[in-house]
Design a protein around this motif. Structure first.
Motif, short mmCIF file in Angstrom:
data_model
loop_
_atom_site.label_atom_id
_atom_site.label_comp_id
_atom_site.label_asym_id
_atom_site.label_seq_id
_atom_site.Cartn_x
_atom_site.Cartn_y
_atom_site.Cartn_z
N GLY A 89 0.87 -1.08 0.38
CA GLY A 89 -0.30 -0.21 -0.11
C GLY A 89 1.26 1.54 0.06
N LEU A 90 1.98 1.47 0.72
CA LEU A 90 2.99 2.12 0.97
C LEU A 90 4.25 2.35 -0.43
N GLY A 91 4.28 1.31 -1.27
CA GLY A 91 4.67 0.76 -1.85
C GLY A 91 6.69 0.82 -1.33
N LEU A 92 6.68 0.36 0.10
CA LEU A 92 7.44 0.62 0.23
C LEU A 92 8.26 -1.18 0.37
N SER A 93 9.61 -1.35 0.73
CA SER A 93 10.43 -2.19 0.83
C SER A 93 10.42 -2.90 1.42
N PRO A 94 10.72 -4.25 1.86
CA PRO A 94 10.08 -4.87 3.07
C PRO A 94 11.14 -4.49 3.71
N TRP A 95 12.43 -3.84 3.41
CA TRP A 95 13.24 -4.26 5.01
C TRP A 95 13.48 -2.95 6.12
N PRO A 96 12.52 -1.51 5.58
CA PRO A 96 12.08 -0.72 6.31
C PRO A 96 11.22 -1.57 7.42
N ALA A 97 10.41 -2.26 7.23
CA ALA A 97 9.96 -3.26 7.96
C ALA A 97 10.84 -4.52 9.51
N ALA A 98 11.88 -4.62 8.67
CA ALA A 98 12.69 -5.57 9.00
C ALA A 98 13.71 -5.22 9.95
N VAL A 99 13.67 -4.26 10.21
CA VAL A 99 14.95 -3.60 10.93
C VAL A 99 13.88 -2.98 11.30
N PHE A 100 13.46 -2.22 11.52
CA PHE A 100 12.41 -1.15 12.26
C PHE A 100 11.78 -1.80 13.36
N GLY A 101 11.27 -2.72 13.08
CA GLY A 101 10.57 -4.21 12.94
C GLY A 101 10.99 -5.24 14.39
#
Length: 252
Positions: free
Chosen positions: A150-162
Protein backbone atom coordinates in the motif's frame (compact mmCIF):
# COMPACT_ATOMS: atom_id res chain seq x y z
CA UNK A 1 12.52 -35.39 43.67
CA UNK A 2 9.22 -33.55 43.72
CA UNK A 3 6.63 -34.63 46.25
CA UNK A 4 3.05 -35.31 45.25
CA UNK A 5 1.82 -31.91 46.43
CA UNK A 6 4.52 -30.13 44.42
CA UNK A 7 3.59 -32.09 41.29
CA UNK A 8 -0.09 -31.32 41.83
CA UNK A 9 0.69 -27.65 42.37
CA UNK A 10 2.86 -27.48 39.24
CA UNK A 11 0.18 -29.13 37.10
CA UNK A 12 -2.45 -26.75 38.45
CA UNK A 13 -0.22 -23.77 37.72
CA UNK A 14 0.47 -25.04 34.19
CA UNK A 15 -3.27 -25.40 33.54
CA UNK A 16 -3.91 -21.86 34.85
CA UNK A 17 -1.15 -20.48 32.61
CA UNK A 18 -2.42 -22.26 29.49
CA UNK A 19 -6.05 -21.32 30.19
CA UNK A 20 -5.05 -17.68 30.73
CA UNK A 21 -3.04 -17.58 27.53
CA UNK A 22 -5.73 -19.09 25.32
CA UNK A 23 -8.44 -16.90 26.84
CA UNK A 24 -6.42 -13.79 26.06
CA UNK A 25 -5.48 -15.15 22.65
CA UNK A 26 -9.14 -15.50 21.73
CA UNK A 27 -9.82 -11.95 22.94
CA UNK A 28 -6.85 -10.56 21.02
CA UNK A 29 -7.63 -12.39 17.76
CA UNK A 30 -11.20 -11.06 17.81
CA UNK A 31 -9.95 -7.58 18.73
CA UNK A 32 -7.27 -7.67 16.02
CA UNK A 33 -9.75 -8.48 13.26
CA UNK A 34 -12.28 -5.94 14.48
CA UNK A 35 -9.63 -3.20 14.53
CA UNK A 36 -9.02 -3.97 10.85
CA UNK A 37 -12.72 -3.94 10.02
CA UNK A 38 -13.51 -0.85 12.13
CA UNK A 39 -10.67 1.08 10.51
CA UNK A 40 -11.96 0.06 7.08
CA UNK A 41 -15.47 1.17 8.10
CA UNK A 42 -14.24 4.56 9.32
CA UNK A 43 -12.36 5.07 6.06
CA UNK A 44 -15.51 4.23 4.10
CA UNK A 45 -14.12 0.96 2.71
CA UNK A 46 -16.41 -1.45 4.56
CA UNK A 47 -20.15 -1.31 5.21
CA UNK A 48 -20.30 -3.38 8.42
CA UNK A 49 -17.38 -3.42 10.88
CA UNK A 50 -18.81 -6.53 12.55
CA UNK A 51 -18.70 -8.61 9.38
CA UNK A 52 -15.45 -10.44 10.08
CA UNK A 53 -14.92 -14.11 9.26
CA UNK A 54 -14.65 -16.19 12.43
CA UNK A 55 -12.06 -18.94 12.65
CA UNK A 56 -10.51 -21.27 15.21
CA UNK A 57 -9.37 -19.38 18.35
CA UNK A 58 -6.97 -22.17 19.33
CA UNK A 59 -5.08 -22.78 16.08
CA UNK A 60 -5.54 -19.15 14.89
CA UNK A 61 -6.65 -20.44 11.50
CA UNK A 62 -9.60 -19.26 9.43
CA UNK A 63 -9.79 -15.70 10.76
CA UNK A 64 -10.22 -12.79 8.36
CA UNK A 65 -11.24 -9.17 8.78
CA UNK A 66 -13.42 -9.26 5.67
CA UNK A 67 -11.59 -6.38 4.00
CA UNK A 68 -11.04 -6.70 0.25
CA UNK A 69 -7.46 -5.48 -0.06
CA UNK A 70 -7.30 -6.45 -3.72
CA UNK A 71 -10.21 -4.09 -4.46
CA UNK A 72 -8.52 -1.29 -2.54
CA UNK A 73 -5.30 -1.73 -4.49
CA UNK A 74 -7.21 -1.90 -7.78
CA UNK A 75 -9.00 1.34 -6.88
CA UNK A 76 -5.78 3.16 -6.12
CA UNK A 77 -6.48 3.19 -2.37
CA UNK A 78 -3.18 1.67 -1.33
CA UNK A 79 -2.74 4.12 1.54
CA UNK A 80 -6.14 3.11 2.93
CA UNK A 81 -5.10 -0.54 2.69
CA UNK A 82 -1.86 0.19 4.55
CA UNK A 83 -3.66 2.10 7.32
CA UNK A 84 -6.20 -0.71 7.73
CA UNK A 85 -3.41 -3.28 7.89
CA UNK A 86 -1.20 -1.42 10.37
CA UNK A 87 -3.74 -0.37 13.01
CA UNK A 88 -3.88 -3.69 14.92
CA UNK A 89 -0.07 -3.77 15.05
CA UNK A 90 -0.09 -0.29 16.59
CA UNK A 91 -2.62 -1.54 19.14
CA UNK A 92 -0.42 -4.53 20.06
CA UNK A 93 2.62 -2.24 20.34
CA UNK A 94 0.81 0.13 22.70
CA UNK A 95 -0.41 -2.76 24.88
CA UNK A 96 3.07 -4.28 25.14
CA UNK A 97 4.75 -0.95 25.88
CA UNK A 98 2.22 0.10 28.51
CA UNK A 99 2.09 -3.38 30.05
CA UNK A 100 5.87 -3.60 30.45
CA UNK A 101 5.96 -0.08 31.92
CA UNK A 102 3.21 -0.90 34.43
CA UNK A 103 4.78 -4.15 35.64
CA UNK A 104 8.29 -2.70 35.70
CA UNK A 105 7.05 0.23 37.82
CA UNK A 106 6.27 -2.08 40.75
CA UNK A 107 2.64 -0.97 40.92
CA UNK A 108 1.44 -4.59 41.08
CA UNK A 109 4.26 -6.08 43.12
CA UNK A 110 1.83 -7.06 45.90
CA UNK A 111 -1.02 -8.12 43.63
CA UNK A 112 -0.23 -11.62 42.44
CA UNK A 113 -3.15 -12.35 40.15
CA UNK A 114 -3.24 -8.89 38.61
CA UNK A 115 0.47 -9.29 37.80
CA UNK A 116 -0.23 -12.73 36.34
CA UNK A 117 -3.00 -11.45 34.07
CA UNK A 118 -1.08 -8.40 32.83
CA UNK A 119 2.01 -10.52 32.20
CA UNK A 120 0.22 -13.02 29.96
CA UNK A 121 -1.71 -10.24 28.22
CA UNK A 122 1.67 -8.74 27.30
CA UNK A 123 2.92 -12.11 26.05
CA UNK A 124 -0.13 -12.64 23.80
CA UNK A 125 0.30 -9.21 22.20
CA UNK A 126 4.07 -9.50 21.88
CA UNK A 127 3.67 -12.91 20.24
CA UNK A 128 1.48 -11.23 17.61
CA UNK A 129 4.14 -8.60 16.95
CA UNK A 130 6.96 -11.17 16.72
CA UNK A 131 4.91 -13.28 14.33
CA UNK A 132 4.30 -10.30 12.04
CA UNK A 133 7.38 -8.11 12.09
CA UNK A 134 10.58 -10.14 12.34
CA UNK A 135 9.11 -13.39 11.04
CA UNK A 136 6.92 -12.15 8.18
CA UNK A 137 8.66 -8.94 7.20
CA UNK A 138 9.28 -10.19 3.67
CA UNK A 139 5.83 -11.71 3.18
CA UNK A 140 3.97 -10.52 0.08
CA UNK A 141 0.60 -11.02 1.78
CA UNK A 142 -0.93 -10.53 5.22
CA UNK A 143 -0.70 -7.34 7.23
CA UNK A 144 2.97 -6.62 6.56
CA UNK A 145 2.62 -7.39 2.86
CA UNK A 146 -0.41 -5.10 2.61
CA UNK A 147 1.41 -2.29 4.43
CA UNK A 148 4.45 -2.53 2.15
CA UNK A 149 2.32 -2.84 -0.99
CA UNK A 150 0.00 0.00 0.00
CA UNK A 151 2.84 2.41 0.73
CA UNK A 152 5.14 1.17 -2.01
CA UNK A 153 7.84 0.25 0.51
CA UNK A 154 10.64 -2.26 0.41
CA UNK A 155 10.28 -5.01 3.06
CA UNK A 156 13.58 -3.92 4.63
CA UNK A 157 12.27 -0.95 6.69
CA UNK A 158 9.64 -3.17 8.34
CA UNK A 159 12.24 -5.88 8.91
CA UNK A 160 14.86 -3.59 10.45
CA UNK A 161 12.54 -1.29 12.41
CA UNK A 162 10.24 -4.10 13.53
CA UNK A 163 13.09 -6.34 14.64
CA UNK A 164 14.70 -3.47 16.58
CA UNK A 165 11.43 -2.76 18.41
CA UNK A 166 10.90 -6.44 19.23
CA UNK A 167 14.44 -6.72 20.62
CA UNK A 168 13.85 -3.69 22.84
CA UNK A 169 10.59 -5.13 24.14
CA UNK A 170 12.22 -8.52 24.73
CA UNK A 171 15.08 -6.91 26.64
CA UNK A 172 12.76 -5.17 29.10
CA UNK A 173 10.48 -8.19 29.34
CA UNK A 174 13.26 -10.66 30.10
CA UNK A 175 15.47 -8.32 32.13
CA UNK A 176 12.81 -6.82 34.39
CA UNK A 177 9.28 -8.21 33.93
CA UNK A 178 10.03 -11.95 33.90
CA UNK A 179 12.03 -11.76 37.17
CA UNK A 180 9.16 -9.74 38.61
CA UNK A 181 6.78 -12.50 37.56
CA UNK A 182 8.99 -15.03 39.33
CA UNK A 183 9.15 -12.96 42.49
CA UNK A 184 5.49 -11.96 42.67
CA UNK A 185 3.58 -14.92 41.22
CA UNK A 186 5.82 -17.98 41.73
CA UNK A 187 8.13 -17.20 44.67
CA UNK A 188 9.84 -20.25 46.16
CA UNK A 189 8.89 -22.61 43.32
CA UNK A 190 11.62 -23.24 40.77
CA UNK A 191 9.34 -25.64 38.90
CA UNK A 192 6.67 -22.99 38.42
CA UNK A 193 9.32 -20.48 37.35
CA UNK A 194 10.44 -22.92 34.68
CA UNK A 195 6.84 -23.43 33.62
CA UNK A 196 6.46 -19.66 33.16
CA UNK A 197 9.73 -19.43 31.24
CA UNK A 198 9.17 -22.39 28.91
CA UNK A 199 5.50 -21.62 28.17
CA UNK A 200 6.35 -17.95 27.56
CA UNK A 201 9.20 -18.82 25.16
CA UNK A 202 7.06 -21.41 23.38
CA UNK A 203 4.22 -18.98 22.69
CA UNK A 204 6.51 -16.08 21.78
CA UNK A 205 8.74 -17.91 19.30
CA UNK A 206 7.22 -21.24 18.27
CA UNK A 207 3.45 -21.42 18.56
CA UNK A 208 2.53 -18.38 16.46
CA UNK A 209 5.67 -18.28 14.35
CA UNK A 210 8.44 -20.87 14.30
CA UNK A 211 6.36 -24.01 13.91
CA UNK A 212 4.20 -22.50 11.16
CA UNK A 213 7.22 -21.16 9.31
CA UNK A 214 8.88 -24.57 9.44
CA UNK A 215 5.70 -26.18 8.12
CA UNK A 216 5.70 -23.59 5.29
CA UNK A 217 9.33 -24.52 4.48
CA UNK A 218 10.64 -21.14 5.58
CA UNK A 219 13.59 -22.81 7.24
CA UNK A 220 15.63 -19.65 7.83
CA UNK A 221 13.08 -17.81 9.97
CA UNK A 222 11.83 -21.08 11.44
CA UNK A 223 15.35 -21.99 12.57
CA UNK A 224 15.88 -18.50 14.03
CA UNK A 225 12.65 -18.90 16.02
CA UNK A 226 13.76 -22.27 17.43
CA UNK A 227 17.19 -20.87 18.32
CA UNK A 228 15.56 -17.91 20.08
CA UNK A 229 13.34 -20.32 22.04
CA UNK A 230 16.29 -22.29 23.42
CA UNK A 231 18.50 -19.23 24.01
CA UNK A 232 15.83 -17.50 26.11
CA UNK A 233 15.30 -20.61 28.22
CA UNK A 234 19.05 -21.07 28.73
CA UNK A 235 19.96 -17.49 29.63
CA UNK A 236 16.81 -16.76 31.67
CA UNK A 237 16.64 -19.94 33.73
CA UNK A 238 15.76 -19.32 37.40
CA UNK A 239 19.12 -20.34 38.86
CA UNK A 240 21.03 -17.70 36.90
CA UNK A 241 22.63 -15.18 39.27
CA UNK A 242 21.30 -12.17 37.34
CA UNK A 243 17.75 -13.58 37.50
CA UNK A 244 18.00 -14.07 41.27
CA UNK A 245 19.31 -10.53 41.72
CA UNK A 246 16.56 -9.12 39.47
CA UNK A 247 13.90 -10.99 41.45
CA UNK A 248 15.15 -9.43 44.66
CA UNK A 249 15.22 -5.99 43.06
CA UNK A 250 11.65 -6.41 41.81
CA UNK A 251 10.36 -6.67 45.38
CA UNK A 252 12.11 -3.52 46.61
Amino acid sequence: MLCRNEVRGALLYLLIVIATYFFFQTVIVITHEHIHSTTAFLLGNMQNPLAIEWGNPITLSGWDEGVSYSSLFASGLGVHAAVIAVMPLIFHAVVVTCGIFILKSGAFVRRKWAFHLIFWFIIVNLAELIAYMPMRSFSSHGDIGNINHGLGLSPWPAAVFGTALVLIWLWYLLRYVLPGMNAVVTPGSKVNKYITLIVMAFFLFLFSGGIRLAEANDWIMGTIAFIAFFLVIWFCRPEMSWVIAAEEAALM
